[in-house]
Design a protein around this motif. Structure first.
Motif, PDB file in Angstrom:
ATOM      1  N   LEU A 185      29.630 -20.784  31.125  1.00  0.00           N
ATOM      2  CA  LEU A 185      29.109 -20.387  32.433  1.00  0.00           C
ATOM      3  C   LEU A 185      29.539 -21.427  33.451  1.00  0.00           C
ATOM      4  CD1 LEU A 185      25.497 -19.265  31.471  1.00  0.00           C
ATOM      5  CD2 LEU A 185      27.364 -17.795  32.201  1.00  0.00           C
ATOM      6  N   ASN A 186      30.348 -21.017  34.388  1.00  0.00           N
ATOM      7  CA  ASN A 186      30.828 -21.925  35.425  1.00  0.00           C
ATOM      8  C   ASN A 186      30.900 -21.161  36.749  1.00  0.00           C
ATOM      9  OD1 ASN A 186      31.865 -24.125  36.734  1.00  0.00           O
ATOM     10  ND2 ASN A 186      33.942 -23.902  35.944  1.00  0.00           N
ATOM     11  N   PRO A 187      29.950 -21.414  37.654  1.00  0.00           N
ATOM     12  CA  PRO A 187      28.909 -22.433  37.592  1.00  0.00           C
ATOM     13  C   PRO A 187      27.805 -22.049  36.601  1.00  0.00           C
ATOM     14  CG  PRO A 187      28.599 -21.076  39.528  1.00  0.00           C
ATOM     15  CD  PRO A 187      29.908 -20.647  38.924  1.00  0.00           C
ATOM     16  N   ARG A 188      27.043 -23.054  36.208  1.00  0.00           N
ATOM     17  CA  ARG A 188      25.953 -22.813  35.279  1.00  0.00           C
ATOM     18  C   ARG A 188      24.823 -22.032  35.937  1.00  0.00           C
ATOM     19  NH1 ARG A 188      25.512 -28.678  32.120  1.00  0.00           N
ATOM     20  NH2 ARG A 188      27.525 -28.494  31.041  1.00  0.00           N
ATOM     21  N   ALA A 189      24.199 -21.162  35.141  1.00  0.00           N
ATOM     22  CA  ALA A 189      23.033 -20.422  35.615  1.00  0.00           C
ATOM     23  C   ALA A 189      21.821 -21.340  35.580  1.00  0.00           C
ATOM     24  CB  ALA A 189      22.804 -19.200  34.737  1.00  0.00           C
ATOM     25  N   LYS A 190      21.090 -21.392  36.668  1.00  0.00           N
ATOM     26  CA  LYS A 190      19.948 -22.304  36.796  1.00  0.00           C
ATOM     27  C   LYS A 190      18.656 -21.494  36.882  1.00  0.00           C
ATOM     28  CE  LYS A 190      22.721 -25.793  39.223  1.00  0.00           C
ATOM     29  NZ  LYS A 190      22.704 -26.782  38.117  1.00  0.00           N
ATOM     30  N   LEU A 191      17.794 -21.707  35.880  1.00  0.00           N
ATOM     31  CA  LEU A 191      16.513 -21.024  35.814  1.00  0.00           C
ATOM     32  C   LEU A 191      15.435 -22.030  35.434  1.00  0.00           C
ATOM     33  CD1 LEU A 191      17.691 -17.880  33.801  1.00  0.00           C
ATOM     34  CD2 LEU A 191      17.152 -17.941  36.228  1.00  0.00           C
ATOM     35  N   TRP A 192      14.178 -21.596  35.488  1.00  0.00           N
ATOM     36  CA  TRP A 192      13.116 -22.475  35.024  1.00  0.00           C
ATOM     37  C   TRP A 192      12.153 -21.710  34.124  1.00  0.00           C
ATOM     38  CZ3 TRP A 192       8.670 -20.208  36.429  1.00  0.00           C
ATOM     39  CH2 TRP A 192       8.570 -19.605  37.686  1.00  0.00           C
ATOM     40  N   SER A 193      11.473 -22.461  33.271  1.00  0.00           N
ATOM     41  CA  SER A 193      10.386 -21.945  32.450  1.00  0.00           C
ATOM     42  C   SER A 193       9.144 -22.777  32.711  1.00  0.00           C
ATOM     43  CB  SER A 193      10.731 -22.012  30.958  1.00  0.00           C
ATOM     44  OG  SER A 193      11.697 -21.056  30.604  1.00  0.00           O
ATOM     45  N   ARG A 194       8.063 -22.101  32.992  1.00  0.00           N
ATOM     46  CA  ARG A 194       6.786 -22.783  33.219  1.00  0.00           C
ATOM     47  C   ARG A 194       5.968 -22.754  31.931  1.00  0.00           C
ATOM     48  NH1 ARG A 194       1.693 -20.344  36.363  1.00  0.00           N
ATOM     49  NH2 ARG A 194       0.301 -22.146  36.221  1.00  0.00           N
ATOM     50  N   VAL A 195       5.618 -23.925  31.439  1.00  0.00           N
ATOM     51  CA  VAL A 195       4.813 -24.028  30.219  1.00  0.00           C
ATOM     52  C   VAL A 195       3.346 -24.025  30.643  1.00  0.00           C
ATOM     53  CG1 VAL A 195       4.326 -25.368  28.151  1.00  0.00           C
ATOM     54  CG2 VAL A 195       6.646 -25.318  29.086  1.00  0.00           C
ATOM     55  N   VAL A 196       2.680 -22.895  30.422  1.00  0.00           N
ATOM     56  CA  VAL A 196       1.287 -22.775  30.864  1.00  0.00           C
ATOM     57  C   VAL A 196       0.311 -23.293  29.823  1.00  0.00           C
ATOM     58  CG1 VAL A 196       1.796 -20.850  32.402  1.00  0.00           C
ATOM     59  CG2 VAL A 196       1.083 -20.380  30.041  1.00  0.00           C
ATOM     60  N   TYR A 197       0.774 -23.400  28.576  1.00  0.00           N
ATOM     61  CA  TYR A 197      -0.083 -23.938  27.519  1.00  0.00           C
ATOM     62  C   TYR A 197       0.812 -24.615  26.485  1.00  0.00           C
ATOM     63  CZ  TYR A 197      -3.313 -24.400  23.627  1.00  0.00           C
ATOM     64  OH  TYR A 197      -4.082 -24.918  22.613  1.00  0.00           O
ATOM     65  N   MET A 198       0.417 -25.818  26.063  1.00  0.00           N
ATOM     66  CA  MET A 198       1.111 -26.484  24.973  1.00  0.00           C
ATOM     67  C   MET A 198       0.147 -27.395  24.242  1.00  0.00           C
ATOM     68  SD  MET A 198       4.632 -28.796  24.992  1.00  0.00           S
ATOM     69  CE  MET A 198       3.869 -30.340  25.573  1.00  0.00           C
ATOM     70  N   ASP A 199       0.082 -27.228  22.912  1.00  0.00           N
ATOM     71  CA  ASP A 199      -0.584 -28.218  22.070  1.00  0.00           C
ATOM     72  C   ASP A 199       0.452 -28.699  21.054  1.00  0.00           C
ATOM     73  OD1 ASP A 199      -0.592 -26.367  19.895  1.00  0.00           O
ATOM     74  OD2 ASP A 199      -2.574 -25.600  20.463  1.00  0.00           O
ATOM     75  N   ASP A 200       0.041 -29.334  20.003  1.00  0.00           N
ATOM     76  CA  ASP A 200       1.004 -29.909  19.069  1.00  0.00           C
ATOM     77  C   ASP A 200       1.778 -28.858  18.281  1.00  0.00           C
ATOM     78  OD1 ASP A 200       0.364 -32.498  19.824  1.00  0.00           O
ATOM     79  OD2 ASP A 200      -1.245 -32.650  18.351  1.00  0.00           O
TER      80      ASP A 200
END
Length: 246
Positions: A185-200
């Motif tokens: 991918l050029n240019p690279r695709a830019k996205l985000w992920s929101r972590v709404v919950y995380m434990d171990d």
């Protein structure tokens, strides 16, 4: 048992057997959505970007509800078992052949910044057990430490059977040239992920384009990194699809 433990246990129990995505409209899929909302404010790590010792490693995607880009319009709000084109599952870069989604995982290596997805598909009309690698890198923004900002660098598919030559694999899935099975991918695709919950052991993330992903921590290898090492052999994420084994 605390409210968090009770909600978490219920969520893990449901996703063990119900993986169809929100489009199914089942009571279970609706309850999954409710449980995500209920768990979010109870996360032990409200700033997950600060906890590399927790998010490092392989996370098994035990529930995927696809967003509008990941598999195209044909897979939006779907989960395990959905069949669309491999082209749609790779942002238009890989060949237009049938791809049935079987399983997926997220692999994070803080030392290199790798944020790779590895999925197992049944590819082509022969439904060949295959890996689909999406290679990416994550960035942090200090003002949004609940989000992984991800730059997607490219895609590659390969046989689950690592002894299978790429030319033979390409022919089996209906592709003329093995070189078509990887793309940058050029240019690279830019996205985000929101972590709404995380434990171990449990991670819930919401994608920028509407996806909902529930992942469980495993001790599996980093398929996206280990598969390509000379002489390496990684165990399959899944056995052969039922139709292929019949």
């Amino acid at each position: 048992m605390s409210d968090r433990d009770r909600l978490r246990a219920e969520l893990v129990s449901i996703i063990a057997t119900h993986k169809e995505g929100f489009a199914s409209g089942t009571p279970e899929s609706k309850r999954i959505d409710e449980l995500i909302d209920a768990l979010a404010p109870l996360t032990p790590y409200p700033n997950p970007m600060d906890h590399a010792q927790v998010f490092r490693g392989h996370w098994s995607g035990d529930y995927f509800n696809f967003g509008k880009l990941v598999g195209g319009s044909g897979s939006r709000d779907q989960g395990v078992g959905v069949t669309v084109s491999l082209k749609e599952f790779s942002m238009g870069r890989l060949p237009d052949i049938p791809a049935t989604f079987m399983a997926s995982g997220l692999e994070i290596e803080p030392e290199s910044g790798a944020y790779n997805f590895v999925s197992q598909f049944a590819l082509g009309h022969n439904r060949v057990p295959s890996y689909h690698f999406a290679f990416a890198f994550y960035r942090r923004k200090e003002e949004q430490l609940d989000r992984f900002f991800v730059d997607f660098a490219g895609f590659r598919v390969a046989p689950v059977d690592q002894a299978m030559p790429m030319a033979e694999f390409a022919d089996a899935i209906g592709v003329d040239d093995p070189a078509l099975l990887s793309a940058e991918l050029n240019p690279r695709a830019k996205l985000w992920s929101r972590v709404v919950y995380m434990d171990d052991d449990l991670r819930i993330q919401l994608g920028q384009l509407g996806g909902h992903y529930i992942l469980l921590k495993t001790d599996r290898p980093m398929y996206s990194l280990d598969y390509w090492k000379p002489g390496a052999r990684v165990t399959p994420m899944l056995g052969p699809p039922k139709s292929a084994a019949a």
